[in-house]
Design an enzyme around this catalytic site. Structure first.
Site, PDB file in Angstrom:
ATOM      1  CB  ALA A  85      -0.925  -0.004   1.206  1.00  0.00           C
ATOM      2  CB  CYS A 145      -7.381   6.259  -8.275  1.00  0.00           C
ATOM      3  SG  CYS A 145      -5.681   5.969  -8.732  1.00  0.00           S
ATOM      4  CG  ASN A 207      -3.596  -2.404 -10.606  1.00  0.00           C
ATOM      5  OD1 ASN A 207      -2.710  -2.680  -9.804  1.00  0.00           O
ATOM      6  ND2 ASN A 207      -3.845  -1.173 -10.994  1.00  0.00           N
ATOM      7  CB  THR A 281       5.933  -9.307  -7.382  1.00  0.00           C
ATOM      8  OG1 THR A 281       4.705  -8.604  -7.227  1.00  0.00           O
ATOM      9  CG2 THR A 281       6.486  -9.624  -6.006  1.00  0.00           C
TER      10      THR A 281
END
Length: 318
Positions: A85, A145, A207, A281
């Site tokens: 986050a 968002c 995402n 990642t």
């Protein structure tokens, strides 16, 4: 190690051409890109890998003005993945144009500027700033968002809101627009069709998935934001499924994202319907993973006698 993994890819021009692709009129030397938020602004990795070998990379998400992001802790490791986050910390679109892009001009790779906003006006403002940047090949819209003007509704969770943002950005963007889809929806096909209808030139998916992790001793969330985005190998089956579903209903190109850590993962996405992939990642624990995947795809083409990697795109057998 399998026989295929032992193969050394040919580096002659004809062999390298096997990986060339085109998306929305942009020619990429290969279909291996790095994902936004995992590769900084490209320069961060310049001392670790040869950026010239990448098909391209997506910048960290850019907003009209710089943002500090969320307070720490912002990242925790989970089983098979990572929860983050960060809060979209970034240098701002203007600094990217004036400070970063000039330094990237010496590299032979495509630069995709990832853009986000908390209102329609912020998306447009960021795009208008980036339009003046020299060296950007395309924009990637992060629509995950919340829209603060609409009471915090997450833009990417609503086909209507996602289409509205896409339409508005397409009206001002001087470059192709790739829309990055959120997996946190009931039907990703509905979302994909909405942004395709609004004029998106391509899609990238997925995402991160919304997740949470708790420290069992303190009984507190392990990241300060309580919830975060889950990425890494744990999400790959979900991502492959969503790419497959979307590939059945849209005509625009798809870039697959989600837990890709080796060339076999990339091939899975191609068979499911993607024509390029982004690595996320895995960059954190192996900065060289993108180069290894490019070499692995060349070996795969040779071993499977493919004249071009596109021969396996959307080729799932049932």
């Amino acid at each position: 190690m399998s026989d295929l993994e032992k193969l050394q890819p040919s580096t002659n021009t004809n062999s390298l051409n096997r990986l060339e692709i085109e998306i929305a009129g942009i020619k990429f030397q290969n279909p291996v890109l790095t994902a936004s938020g995992t590769f900084g602004y490209g320069l961060d990795f310049a001392d670790l890998i040869d950026l010239n070998r990448l098909g391209g990379f997506c910048s960290k998400g850019l907003s009209p003005k710089p943002m500090k992001g969320n307070p720490p802790p912002r990242i925790v490791e989970t089983h098979g993945g990572m929860l983050n986050a960060i809060g979209l910390q970034n240098i701002g679109a203007k600094a990217f144009v004036t400070d970063t892009l000039p330094q990237l001009k010496k590299y032979n790779t495509k630069v995709i500027a990832n853009v986000f906003g908390y209102s329609l006006e912020e998306y447009i403002e960021a795009i208008e700033i980036l339009n003046d940047g020299d060296g950007i090949s395309a924009y990637e819209l992060n629509i995950s968002c919340p829209n603060v003007k609409q009471g915090g509704i997450v833009i990417g969770n609503s086909p209507d809101a996602a289409a509205e943002v896409t339409t508005a950005v397409k009206q001002v963007a001087k470059r192709p627009v790739i829309v990055k889809l959120s997996p946190n929806v009931t039907s990703i096909k509905e979302l994909a069709l909405a942004v395709e209808g609004a004029g998106a030139d391509a899609l990238s998916l997925i995402n991160t998935l919304v997740g949470m992790s708790i420290d069992v001793y303190s009984r507190r969330p392990r990241i300060a934001n309580v919830t975060g985005g889950l990425s890494g190998p744990a999400v790959k089956p979900v991502a492959v499924r969503m790419v497959y579903e979307v590939a059945q209903v849209v005509k625009i190109p798809i870039i697959g994202i989600g837990g890709i850590a080796n060339w076999m993962d990339a091939v899975e996405f191609f068979i499911a319907g993607a024509c390029a992939i982004q690595i996320g990642t895995a960059n954190y624990y192996d900065p060289c993973v993108s180069i290894k995947i490019i070499d692995g795809l060349l070996s795969y083409c040779e071993s499977q006698k493919l004249s071009h990697i596109s021969e396996i795109f959307n080729s799932l057998k049932k």
